[in-house]
Design a protein around this motif. Sequence first.
Motif, PDB file in Angstrom:
ATOM      1  N   GLY A 146      27.932  36.945  49.345  1.00  0.00           N
ATOM      2  CA  GLY A 146      27.738  38.036  48.402  1.00  0.00           C
ATOM      3  C   GLY A 146      28.642  37.899  47.192  1.00  0.00           C
ATOM      4  N   ILE A 147      29.889  37.468  47.404  1.00  0.00           N
ATOM      5  CA  ILE A 147      30.816  37.264  46.298  1.00  0.00           C
ATOM      6  C   ILE A 147      30.319  36.156  45.382  1.00  0.00           C
ATOM      7  N   ALA A 148      29.796  35.073  45.984  1.00  0.00           N
ATOM      8  CA  ALA A 148      29.268  33.963  45.183  1.00  0.00           C
ATOM      9  C   ALA A 148      28.105  34.441  44.312  1.00  0.00           C
ATOM     10  N   LEU A 149      27.203  35.231  44.905  1.00  0.00           N
ATOM     11  CA  LEU A 149      26.068  35.756  44.140  1.00  0.00           C
ATOM     12  C   LEU A 149      26.539  36.657  43.002  1.00  0.00           C
ATOM     13  N   LEU A 150      27.545  37.462  43.292  1.00  0.00           N
ATOM     14  CA  LEU A 150      28.040  38.393  42.291  1.00  0.00           C
ATOM     15  C   LEU A 150      28.663  37.672  41.109  1.00  0.00           C
ATOM     16  N   ASN A 151      29.349  36.563  41.377  1.00  0.00           N
ATOM     17  CA  ASN A 151      30.013  35.832  40.310  1.00  0.00           C
ATOM     18  C   ASN A 151      29.062  34.964  39.488  1.00  0.00           C
ATOM     19  N   ILE A 152      27.802  34.825  39.941  1.00  0.00           N
ATOM     20  CA  ILE A 152      26.811  34.103  39.147  1.00  0.00           C
ATOM     21  C   ILE A 152      26.417  34.934  37.925  1.00  0.00           C
ATOM     22  N   GLY A 153      26.596  36.253  38.035  1.00  0.00           N
ATOM     23  CA  GLY A 153      26.178  37.166  36.982  1.00  0.00           C
ATOM     24  C   GLY A 153      27.054  37.121  35.749  1.00  0.00           C
ATOM     25  N   GLU A 154      27.208  38.251  35.102  1.00  0.00           N
ATOM     26  CA  GLU A 154      27.849  38.310  33.796  1.00  0.00           C
ATOM     27  C   GLU A 154      29.354  38.511  33.851  1.00  0.00           C
ATOM     28  N   LEU A 155      29.906  38.744  35.037  1.00  0.00           N
ATOM     29  CA  LEU A 155      31.328  39.046  35.137  1.00  0.00           C
ATOM     30  C   LEU A 155      32.115  37.768  35.385  1.00  0.00           C
ATOM     31  N   HIS A 156      32.959  37.390  34.436  1.00  0.00           N
ATOM     32  CA  HIS A 156      33.713  36.149  34.538  1.00  0.00           C
ATOM     33  C   HIS A 156      35.181  36.378  34.177  1.00  0.00           C
ATOM     34  N   ALA A 157      36.025  35.414  34.539  1.00  0.00           N
ATOM     35  CA  ALA A 157      37.449  35.477  34.203  1.00  0.00           C
ATOM     36  C   ALA A 157      37.858  34.150  33.598  1.00  0.00           C
ATOM     37  N   THR A 158      38.988  34.136  32.872  1.00  0.00           N
ATOM     38  CA  THR A 158      39.513  32.884  32.340  1.00  0.00           C
ATOM     39  C   THR A 158      40.014  32.025  33.496  1.00  0.00           C
ATOM     40  N   PRO A 159      40.161  30.699  33.293  1.00  0.00           N
ATOM     41  CA  PRO A 159      40.656  29.830  34.381  1.00  0.00           C
ATOM     42  C   PRO A 159      42.002  30.281  34.940  1.00  0.00           C
ATOM     43  N   LEU A 160      42.933  30.689  34.069  1.00  0.00           N
ATOM     44  CA  LEU A 160      44.245  31.141  34.549  1.00  0.00           C
ATOM     45  C   LEU A 160      44.111  32.416  35.371  1.00  0.00           C
ATOM     46  N   ALA A 161      43.300  33.352  34.901  1.00  0.00           N
ATOM     47  CA  ALA A 161      43.095  34.589  35.650  1.00  0.00           C
ATOM     48  C   ALA A 161      42.456  34.308  37.003  1.00  0.00           C
ATOM     49  N   ALA A 162      41.494  33.385  37.026  1.00  0.00           N
ATOM     50  CA  ALA A 162      40.843  33.024  38.287  1.00  0.00           C
ATOM     51  C   ALA A 162      41.844  32.419  39.262  1.00  0.00           C
ATOM     52  N   LEU A 163      42.753  31.566  38.761  1.00  0.00           N
ATOM     53  CA  LEU A 163      43.777  30.966  39.618  1.00  0.00           C
ATOM     54  C   LEU A 163      44.693  32.036  40.194  1.00  0.00           C
ATOM     55  N   LEU A 164      45.123  32.977  39.363  1.00  0.00           N
ATOM     56  CA  LEU A 164      45.988  34.056  39.834  1.00  0.00           C
ATOM     57  C   LEU A 164      45.283  34.896  40.896  1.00  0.00           C
ATOM     58  N   LEU A 165      43.980  35.110  40.702  1.00  0.00           N
ATOM     59  CA  LEU A 165      43.226  35.918  41.650  1.00  0.00           C
ATOM     60  C   LEU A 165      42.994  35.202  42.973  1.00  0.00           C
ATOM     61  N   ILE A 166      43.061  33.887  42.980  1.00  0.00           N
ATOM     62  CA  ILE A 166      42.956  33.133  44.231  1.00  0.00           C
ATOM     63  C   ILE A 166      44.301  33.119  44.957  1.00  0.00           C
ATOM     64  N   LEU A 167      45.395  32.991  44.194  1.00  0.00           N
ATOM     65  CA  LEU A 167      46.729  32.986  44.798  1.00  0.00           C
ATOM     66  C   LEU A 167      47.097  34.360  45.358  1.00  0.00           C
ATOM     67  N   ALA A 168      46.604  35.420  44.723  1.00  0.00           N
ATOM     68  CA  ALA A 168      46.961  36.776  45.142  1.00  0.00           C
ATOM     69  C   ALA A 168      46.602  37.071  46.599  1.00  0.00           C
ATOM     70  N   PRO A 169      45.358  36.828  47.050  1.00  0.00           N
ATOM     71  CA  PRO A 169      45.053  37.114  48.456  1.00  0.00           C
ATOM     72  C   PRO A 169      45.772  36.190  49.427  1.00  0.00           C
ATOM     73  N   LEU A 170      46.145  34.978  48.984  1.00  0.00           N
ATOM     74  CA  LEU A 170      46.941  34.110  49.853  1.00  0.00           C
ATOM     75  C   LEU A 170      48.284  34.769  50.161  1.00  0.00           C
ATOM     76  N   CYS A 171      48.936  35.276  49.124  1.00  0.00           N
ATOM     77  CA  CYS A 171      50.214  35.960  49.321  1.00  0.00           C
ATOM     78  C   CYS A 171      50.032  37.225  50.151  1.00  0.00           C
ATOM     79  N   TRP A 172      48.998  37.992  49.815  1.00  0.00           N
ATOM     80  CA  TRP A 172      48.787  39.282  50.468  1.00  0.00           C
ATOM     81  C   TRP A 172      48.491  39.132  51.960  1.00  0.00           C
ATOM     82  N   THR A 173      47.548  38.249  52.294  1.00  0.00           N
ATOM     83  CA  THR A 173      47.147  38.125  53.699  1.00  0.00           C
ATOM     84  C   THR A 173      48.219  37.454  54.545  1.00  0.00           C
ATOM     85  N   PHE A 174      48.925  36.464  53.980  1.00  0.00           N
ATOM     86  CA  PHE A 174      50.014  35.844  54.732  1.00  0.00           C
ATOM     87  C   PHE A 174      51.114  36.869  55.005  1.00  0.00           C
TER      88      PHE A 174
END
Length: 304
Positions: A146-174
Amino acid sequence: MLFRVSSAAASAPAARLTPAVLVALGIVYVVWGSTYFGIKIAIGSLPPLGMLGIRFLGAGVILFAVLRLRGAAMPTARQWGASAVVGLLLLGGGTGLVTLAERDASSSVAAMVIAVSPLFAALFAQLWGERTGGREWLGIGVGLLGIALLNIGELHATPLAALLLILAPLCWTFGSQWSRHLPLPSGLMGSAAEMVTGGVLLLALSFIMGEKWGTPTAASLWALGYLILFGSLLAYSAYMYLVAHTRPALATSYAYVNPVVAVLLGVGFGSETLGTLGWVALGVILLGVILVAWPKKVPEVSSL
């Protein structure tokens, strides 16, 4: 609603959706879904890390004072240290990175990328010998689709923002999984200590990074107040209750529902748009969380 976390429950997460667990889930699902939009408004005139520092320190001090007046024990030096570790990972690495990313990403896409949290939680849980069932893995997979489908649409982030958003749940869940094995203060005092120490660390990072403070707008101040009282004081305590009383996949299932709330707020009150594929993706996400949240058929463990 106060959520009491017991050490016994932390070692044996509840298998059934008890009333207390359902209330905690509802709070985390709805309130945290709205905080992405609140953060976007708050950082419109406030520095990201400084705003978060005030948010968590304010909520932590309020909760700490109430608990002390009610006779709760003062955390020991060891418990303050463990709380600082959890606060740094969850509030600094988790929420902090999301807030920095929202300078260049919409509130909706921020919530959507964070939906990988259940997958990371299931993986980190293996480090402490916890097993993730087949239906949970299926739910995680459906949610990520569902997340993959949602990101195909019009909502996008810059590469740096995308990297930060991937690192964030790693820190949070660990940090979430590790917190179940650290000597934290019992009950809500654990949440208070984590927010106090996390808030202090965030303010220190704001100073080190040289964030500039200007005159905040009324909208930013209202958003900050909402984030303190509801996003931190109420929802964070509810989340830590879930971490101690439920399976990792269920505790982090908020990451599938938060995008629904975030998108509805972004579309309804912001300038974000969502097409047909996006709404289909939200339905897939909800199916994923149902699969993850459905209780296992094992003996009931009390959550109170």
